[in-house]
Design an enzyme around this catalytic site. Sequence first.
Site, PDB file in Angstrom:
ATOM      1  N   LEU A 166      28.405  57.879   6.191  1.00 36.80           N
ATOM      2  CA  LEU A 166      28.608  57.449   4.811  1.00 36.80           C
ATOM      3  C   LEU A 166      29.075  58.593   3.926  1.00 36.80           C
ATOM      4  O   LEU A 166      29.838  58.380   2.976  1.00 36.80           O
ATOM      5  CB  LEU A 166      27.322  56.829   4.269  1.00 36.80           C
ATOM      6  N   LYS A 167      28.643  59.814   4.230  1.00 40.61           N
ATOM      7  CA  LYS A 167      29.089  60.969   3.441  1.00 40.61           C
ATOM      8  C   LYS A 167      30.594  61.181   3.580  1.00 40.61           C
ATOM      9  O   LYS A 167      31.304  61.361   2.579  1.00 40.61           O
ATOM     10  CB  LYS A 167      28.329  62.219   3.885  1.00 40.61           C
ATOM     11  N   VAL A 168      31.113  61.173   4.805  1.00 38.53           N
ATOM     12  CA  VAL A 168      32.554  61.409   4.955  1.00 38.53           C
ATOM     13  C   VAL A 168      33.345  60.212   4.439  1.00 38.53           C
ATOM     14  O   VAL A 168      34.479  60.371   3.972  1.00 38.53           O
ATOM     15  CB  VAL A 168      32.947  61.776   6.403  1.00 38.53           C
TER      16      VAL A 168
END
EC number: 1.1.1.291
Length: 321
Positions: A166-168
């Site tokens: 989810l961060k990338v």
Amino acid sequence: MKVGFIGLGNVGGKLSGSLLRNGIDLTVHDLNADLVAACVEKGAKAAEGPAQLMRDCDAVITCLPSPAASDAVMQEMIGEVTEGKIWMEMSTTDEAEVKRLGAMVIEKGGAAVDCPVSGGCHRADTGNISIFAGCDRATFARILPFLTTMGRRVLHTGELGSASVLKVLTNYLATANLITCSEALVVAKAAGMDLNTAYEAMKISSGTSFVHETESQVILNGSRDISFTMDLVLKDIGLFQEVADRAGVPLEINPLMIEIFKDGIEKYGPRELSPNIIKRLEDKTGLDITAPGFPAEMVDDEPEEPGYEVHPQGKGAVAAE
């Protein structure tokens, strides 16, 4: 609980500062002795290296520039992992890599969490940044007090590795926003629009975004300073491409963005500030995309507030196991 922190750069230095500001027993390490000294002046203790941190602390946080750096640190720490120790990976990293390193920790009786942050360095400095956390629910409950000290909104994303995905994904969206805001500002200037007015039009319209309301300001100031560089953008969208490739999704926009940032790095260097991707168009058009009245750096003017867990819409509160 004693906490160790490895990596005191643009993000890590600010996150560790929030821990210190709120009275956490913190020991730190970084290859840059000046960064360690600055943290010690604020009340932290200095460690000789990663192995000592894992040996002496209950939880060790890593916030490093690359998966390779995290691997190198883990090779030093893993011999000191024992039952109940927690490794918290706050770097932006690869899902597969954090799972690989996390499995090593879990095999030794410890717990592993990937918990990257999102929302800009200026919010990391005030404890108002958002944090994703991938781990089992019991471990999440143990570390939630630290996460809500470093960040305002904390989301339990699921199992180990889910937070990194989810961060990338969110960094991909931010990069797409940066490129489109840059193009919009250059077109506005070329079409004879006043850039101060164009900024406001974008801000109050359906075309606004977090990136526009923050990064467009430092673009127009001319400083382009968000404490983030082109090589880090390329790393992040490259990691997003790897996630897509593993999932068999034929992306169209991200491969183009990768080429845009490769070109930016070739022209201006890997450590060029990321908003200066707009220079590609400034150079091609001969236009100066600056305007008076905008700040040189982003500052979080919201007061620091207690952090809390965010529950996904439609799922309700998740009970601890």
